[in-house]
Design a protein around this motif. Structure first.
Motif, PDB file in Angstrom:
ATOM      1  N   SER A 167       0.812  -1.219   0.000  1.00 36.55           N
ATOM      2  CA  SER A 167       0.000   0.000   0.000  1.00 36.55           C
ATOM      3  C   SER A 167       0.845   1.269   0.000  1.00 36.55           C
TER       4      SER A 167
ATOM      5  N   SER B 195       2.871   3.680  -1.908  1.00 33.55           N
ATOM      6  CA  SER B 195       3.077   4.029  -3.315  1.00 33.55           C
ATOM      7  C   SER B 195       4.488   4.512  -3.604  1.00 33.55           C
TER       8      SER B 195
ATOM      9  N   GLU C 240       0.827  -7.974   3.996  1.00 34.78           N
ATOM     10  CA  GLU C 240       0.837  -6.527   3.808  1.00 34.78           C
ATOM     11  C   GLU C 240       1.064  -5.802   5.133  1.00 34.78           C
TER      12      GLU C 240
END
Length: 300
Positions: A250, A252, A299
């Protein structure tokens, strides 16, 4: 041969008298006599000497020693079955390697919280300590990592996940544009070391050799046992990191670049060799398998 015949036989063996044996069993005397006669006919031997009283023969003594515990176990069957059907399942004591714990999001903790009677304890410890706990049975299961498939004759090993390693770097780093990074390219960039405890430069270099299968020296500028800290270090362009694939998806501003290495990181659930798994424990293993099959489980 029936259980009733053996029961009558033991009564005669105890009382040394057919009539008293029949009274003890609440049956007629002929029922006991016929049972003894039928047993002797089936076994082709006398069980009692008929003199002034009844005395067991050598065969009778042997049959009594075999039949008594058998009938005792048979009488205990209803109680044992009742206890089994109504027993409260024992909770599972689980240990998780510290590094593994860092790879989990809140999903695994949710499983524990939603099943307080299913999983008793989750301990985050080093892999060596967890193996000792499994061996001395203070823990039932442990979830550990290894660079190669974990093998140890003292444990059953069930691999639940394996993945490759990547270079995690800021998107502005020139290496972020590479489709694949060669191990020798890592010697020229600052790295943050991630491990379950602080390592020396030499110890972390040995770990990288295991992970990458190379002998190229790396520039380790700092260490952390926390993945969130590692993420911030990468985002601030202080250093890059060599970690398991699937992290920081997540973020970027972070690029994961595969490293040219045949090595894999294995997540294994281990338990003591010889342990017979209960139904609850088999369900627990399936729960762990399902957890690792979920998208985004690594994640952070």
């Amino acid at each position: 041969m029936t259980l009733s015949q053996l029961n009558y036989f033991l009564a005669v063996y105890q009382h040394r008298n057919m009539t008293k044996a029949a009274e003890a069993c609440y049956v007629s005397q002929p029922s006991v006599s016929n049972a003894i006669r039928d047993l002797e006919a089936e076994l082709h031997t006398l069980l009692f000497w008929r003199n002034k009283g009844l005395e067991p023969t050598a065969a009778g003594e042997k049959l009594a020693s075999l039949a008594a515990p058998l009938l005792k176990q048979f009488e205990a069957l209803p109680e044992k079955l009742h206890n089994y059907l109504h027993q409260v399942p024992s909770c599972i004591k689980l240990g998780i390697e510290t590094v593994v714990g860092e790879f989990f999001d809140d999903r695994f903790i949710d499983i524990c919280q939603k099943n307080p009677s299913f999983i008793e304890k989750v301990n985050y410890c080093g892999a060596d300590f967890l193996q000792r706990c499994i061996q001395d049975e203070t823990m039932d299961f442990a979830l550990i990592t290894s660079v190669d498939p974990f093998e140890n004759p003292r444990f059953y090993v069930h691999t639940v996940y394996c993945g490759s390693v990547c270079l995690y770097t800021h998107k502005d780093n020139p290496l972020a544009a590479c489709a694949l990074v060669r191990p020798e390219q890592l010697a020229d960039i600052p790295l943050v070391g991630f491990s379950e405890y602080a390592l020396s430069q030499e110890e972390y270099q040995e770990l990288l050799v295991q992970m990458l299968g190379n002998l190229y020296p790396c520039n380790i500028v700092c260490y952390s046992t926390n993945l969130s800290t590692v993420l911030r270090i990468i985002q601030k362009r202080i250093a890059s990191a060599i970690l398991l694939e699937g992290l920081f998806t997540s973020a970027s501003d972070i690029q994961a670049v595969p490293i040219a290495s045949e090595k894999k990181i294995y997540f294994s659930l281990i338990w003591k060799t010889g342990r017979v798994l209960t139904g609850e424990e088999v369900l627990f293993i399936k729960t762990v398998e399902k957890l690792f099959s979920l998208p985004g489980i690594l994640e952070v």
